[in-house]
Enzyme design. Structure first.
Site, PDB file in Angstrom:
ATOM      1  N   LEU A 134       0.883  -1.164   0.000  1.00 53.34           N
ATOM      2  CA  LEU A 134       0.000   0.000   0.000  1.00 53.34           C
ATOM      3  C   LEU A 134       0.922   1.215   0.000  1.00 53.34           C
ATOM      4  O   LEU A 134       1.884   1.261   0.760  1.00 53.34           O
ATOM      5  CB  LEU A 134      -0.914   0.033   1.230  1.00 53.34           C
ATOM      6  CG  LEU A 134      -2.122  -0.919   1.263  1.00 53.34           C
ATOM      7  CD1 LEU A 134      -2.879  -0.754   2.573  1.00 53.34           C
ATOM      8  CD2 LEU A 134      -3.043  -0.691   0.085  1.00 53.34           C
ATOM      9  N   ASP A 135       0.640   2.185  -0.857  1.00 52.75           N
ATOM     10  CA  ASP A 135       1.491   3.364  -0.947  1.00 52.75           C
ATOM     11  C   ASP A 135       1.577   4.091   0.394  1.00 52.75           C
ATOM     12  O   ASP A 135       0.646   4.030   1.214  1.00 52.75           O
ATOM     13  CB  ASP A 135       0.954   4.344  -1.998  1.00 52.75           C
ATOM     14  CG  ASP A 135       1.066   3.789  -3.410  1.00 52.75           C
ATOM     15  OD1 ASP A 135       1.795   2.807  -3.594  1.00 52.75           O
ATOM     16  OD2 ASP A 135       0.414   4.357  -4.304  1.00 52.75           O
ATOM     17  N   TYR A 136       2.650   4.811   0.588  1.00 49.99           N
ATOM     18  CA  TYR A 136       2.891   5.598   1.803  1.00 49.99           C
ATOM     19  C   TYR A 136       1.684   6.461   2.188  1.00 49.99           C
ATOM     20  O   TYR A 136       1.260   6.459   3.350  1.00 49.99           O
ATOM     21  CB  TYR A 136       4.137   6.463   1.590  1.00 49.99           C
ATOM     22  CG  TYR A 136       4.455   7.434   2.698  1.00 49.99           C
ATOM     23  CD1 TYR A 136       5.141   7.020   3.847  1.00 49.99           C
ATOM     24  CD2 TYR A 136       4.090   8.773   2.594  1.00 49.99           C
ATOM     25  CE1 TYR A 136       5.439   7.911   4.862  1.00 49.99           C
ATOM     26  CE2 TYR A 136       4.388   9.674   3.598  1.00 49.99           C
ATOM     27  CZ  TYR A 136       5.062   9.241   4.729  1.00 49.99           C
ATOM     28  OH  TYR A 136       5.355  10.142   5.737  1.00 49.99           O
ATOM     29  N   THR A 138      -1.463   6.069   1.319  1.00 47.75           N
ATOM     30  CA  THR A 138      -2.732   5.333   1.259  1.00 47.75           C
ATOM     31  C   THR A 138      -3.023   4.664   2.591  1.00 47.75           C
ATOM     32  O   THR A 138      -2.134   4.114   3.230  1.00 47.75           O
ATOM     33  CB  THR A 138      -2.683   4.270   0.148  1.00 47.75           C
ATOM     34  OG1 THR A 138      -2.376   4.886  -1.090  1.00 47.75           O
ATOM     35  CG2 THR A 138      -4.010   3.544   0.028  1.00 47.75           C
ATOM     36  N   ARG A 224      -3.599   5.411  -8.865  1.00 55.09           N
ATOM     37  CA  ARG A 224      -3.291   6.832  -8.978  1.00 55.09           C
ATOM     38  C   ARG A 224      -2.904   7.201 -10.408  1.00 55.09           C
ATOM     39  O   ARG A 224      -3.341   8.222 -10.947  1.00 55.09           O
ATOM     40  CB  ARG A 224      -2.167   7.182  -7.997  1.00 55.09           C
ATOM     41  CG  ARG A 224      -2.563   6.933  -6.549  1.00 55.09           C
ATOM     42  CD  ARG A 224      -1.360   6.853  -5.629  1.00 55.09           C
ATOM     43  NE  ARG A 224      -0.690   8.152  -5.541  1.00 55.09           N
ATOM     44  CZ  ARG A 224       0.464   8.330  -4.900  1.00 55.09           C
ATOM     45  NH1 ARG A 224       1.077   7.296  -4.331  1.00 55.09           N
ATOM     46  NH2 ARG A 224       1.011   9.525  -4.846  1.00 55.09           N
TER      47      ARG A 224
END
Length: 289
Positions: A134-136, A138, A224
């Site tokens: 999971l992105d930073y 998110t 994104r």
């Protein structure tokens, strides 16, 4: 020496070497190398006797960790994570925004798992490990493996598209009611399905949409990038945005809301959903999952 932590070993199916068993049982020692250092420094006792690397654990043993009075042997990571589900094989936790899942930083989800999850009693128990990214910026649900076999099987489920992930995002600009995005990412095939659930008029952004997203592939920054590519960037995205439409100070409006899969060991359906963050419902009042 000062007593730091006490652990009572639970009954195991098969005896296991202590240096393997001890990975993850102490909040202050998340790694196997850390356990070895503590044994070498004579900081761990088992039933009142100094621990050794050759000692085997079968269950019921009282394991004590001490720390030196004149030195801080281990740096403690204080990271309280919400655990939605946990058994001996896997766990589902809620990742807050603004924290890396893993990497070279000290404060990561991976480094905080051992202090938030119970030690597995399976013979192949390992340090808990995130199964996906999971992105930073998110927030949302993250799947974790607790044994070597579960990490392997969950990885295979992801590879074979056996795990369905659902996200919610707030996007900018007019959109089709539903559709599929198939723009390649890093020259690899990438697929995302989307559905617009609600739309509101915004003075600054003109149109904001509450969008349900289901990625069919797992490329880096896929959601994104895909939404930005069709001209509807996610609100608060500082990397993929339209000039003049960047929202600062509120974070990224992207939420990993649910995970659905067949448990690889119990063969039971696992479905967990986390409600939308308050910052979503402030914009889309009255909407609930």
């Amino acid at each position: 020496m000062q007593l730091s932590e006490i652990h009572i070993a639970e009954k195991l199916e098969n005896s296991i070497r202590f240096q393997e068993y001890a990975v993850g049982i102490f909040k202050t020692i998340p790694t196997k190398s850390g356990v070895k250092k503590a044994i070498k420094k004579e900081l761990i006792f088992i039933n009142g006797n100094l621990a050794t690397t050759s000692k085997y654990i079968s269950g019921g043993e009282k394991i004590e960790l001490f720390e030196s009075e004149n030195s801080s042997t281990f740096e403690r990571l204080e990271l309280n994570l919400e655990v939605l589900f946990e058994d001996d094989y896997l766990a589902i936790i809620y990742k807050p925004a603004g924290i890396l899942v893993s990497g070279n930083k000290f404060v990561t989800i991976a480094n905080g798992l051992s202090q938030n999850l119970k030690k597995s009693n399976r013979s192949d128990a390992v340090k808990p490990q995130p199964i996906h990214r999971l992105d930073y910026p998110t927030r949302g649900l993250l799947l974790v493996g607790k044994t070597s076999s579960s990490i392997t099987k969950l990885g295979e489920l992801f590879k074979n598209k056996g795990i369905q992930k659902t996200y919610f995002a707030i996007t900018i600009g007019k959109m089709e009611e539903k559709g599929k995005i198939d723009f390649p990412i890093d020259e690899k095939k990438s697929f995302t399905e989307f559905e617009v659930l609600q739309t509101v008029i915004s003075e600054r952004f003109k149109i904001l949409n509450l969008v349900k997203l289901q990625p069919k592939t797992g490329r880096k920054h896929q959601l994104r990038k895909h939404l930005s590519t069709i001209g509807n960037p996610i609100l608060g995205d500082k990397e993929y945005f339209k000039e003049g439409l960047l929202l600062n100070g509120k974070g990224l409006y992207l939420h990993a809301s649910s995970l659905e899969f067949m448990h690889p060991f119990t063969n039971k359906k696992v479905i967990f959903t986390k409600e939308l963050p308050k910052k979503f419902t402030k914009i889309f009042q009255g909407f609930f999952l």
